[in-house]
Design an enzyme around this catalytic site. Structure first.
Site: not given
Ligand code: PA5
Length: 333
Positions: A39, A212, A228, A317
């Site tokens: 994200g 998510e 393709h 994580k």
């Molecule tokens: O949307 C989310 O919660 C995830 O995709 C996080 O963005 C991802 O795990 C990376 O973490 P961060 O955005 O804190 O770097």
């Protein structure tokens, strides 16, 4: 979580008021590389597509523990974006970048990334805490653009920045579009999200929001590349589902998308379109992201799941924290 998305107009305005600490010139950069994950990185994906269509310097995004030496050298400016500031991939990529270039900036709300930025006196923006990364999209996007601009890299015109904020003001329209999209997608098992390359990052964003927030799988197909390969995959398909086609503002791209919509319908798919608002790519991306966010939260409610929590990401994580020494020892600095 819906209130967070409904607050995007204020979030975007807030992001433009953040202080850029330790600004320095990235003016000699020949390219920008954004490092980040999930994200947070999606803000980079959007900036790359938008800047590559309007800006004068190429922007690339890299999402891993390592960064290739050929991508980052002393004429590269690197921006590390992590909402938490503690994502291992982003921290390791930042550490490698610091050995190769003196043009490195950070956008984060907290964590190790901010510690590094403060200690090394890197340009950084500390954004507000307490959100989930995906709901902070306009903050991360606008803070990133603001940081780069304070470091002499202007990627987007002010008029586009303003239009991007304005499309977020009309939450009633976005809400009603999202109700339609949610009721359409919630009955899909594996929806297809189809777009052209120009809207690739928006298709990925829609997929990620379904993953998510709504805890739903989804597949992205991008034209013209899909013609393709993906298209052949449906020739003898025994399943069909629902497709969401992200409209394009380019005439010939609309012709490609309607060709594919007809093709999918012939194979038993239902097809509908995600309509975007605004003139600039930035505004269209933000509007589409707002509708997708609201729709995904609505689907979560219908499915009885919590859009805020992402247990599998946390599990991953934990694994990465345990593996960190092994990852570090196999990275070439
Ligand atoms: O949307 C989310 O919660 C995830 O995709 C996080 O963005 C991802 O795990 C990376 O973490 P961060 O955005 O804190 O770097």
């Amino acid at each position: 979580m819906e209130e967070l998305y409904l607050n995007w107009y204020n979030f975007a305005n807030e992001a433009l008021r953040y202080e850029v600490e330790n600004p320095r010139s990235f003016g000699k950069a020949h390219r920008i590389v954004v490092v980040g994950m999930g994200g947070s990185a999606i803000a980079g994906d959007m900036i790359a597509i938008i800047a590559n269509s309007t800006g004068s310097i190429p922007v690339f995004v890299w999402k891993d523990f390592y960064t290739p030496k050929t991508l980052i050298d002393d004429s590269t400016a690197v921006l590390a974006i992590s909402y938490s500031g503690n994502t291992r991939e982003t921290i390791l990529s930042l550490e490698q970048a610091l050995r190769r270039t003196d043009m490195v900036g950070v956008v984060a709300s907290n964590g190790k990334l901010l510690e590094i930025a403060k200690e090394k006196r890197l340009p950084y923006i500390q954004v507000r805490r307490g959100l989930v990364p995906r709901a902070a999209l306009p903050i991360l996007l606008y803070a990133s653009l603001a940081l780069l601009e304070a470091c002499d890299v202007k990627l987007v015109e002010k008029s586009d920045v303003n239009e991007g904020i304005e499309v977020l003001r009309d939450v009633e329209t976005a809400k009603s579009d999202s109700i339609y999209i949610a009721s359409y997608l919630q009955r899909a098992r594996l929806p297809l999200i189809v777009a052209t390359t120009r809207y690739n990052a928006l298709a990925t964003r829609v997929k990620n929001e379904l993953n998510e927030n709504a805890k739903m799988p989804a597949k992205v197909e991008i034209a013209p590349e899909l013609f393709h390969n993906d298209i052949v995959g449906w020739e003898a398909a025994v399943v069909s589902d629902r497709a969401l086609i992200i409209e394009s503002d380019i005439e010939y791209e609309r012709a490609l998308l309607s060709f594919y919509a007809e093709y999918l319908q012939e194979r038993g798919f239902e097809v509908t379109e995600l309509k975007l608002r605004g003139r600039s790519l930035l505004a269209r991306y933000l509007y589409g992201s707002l509708v997708a966010g609201l729709a995904s939260v609505r689907i979560a409610k219908m499915r009885g799941v919590d859009p805020m929590t992402t247990h599998s990401i946390s599990k991953y994580k934990n694994l990465v924290t345990a593996l960190e020494d092994r990852v570090r020892s196999s990275i070439e600095y």
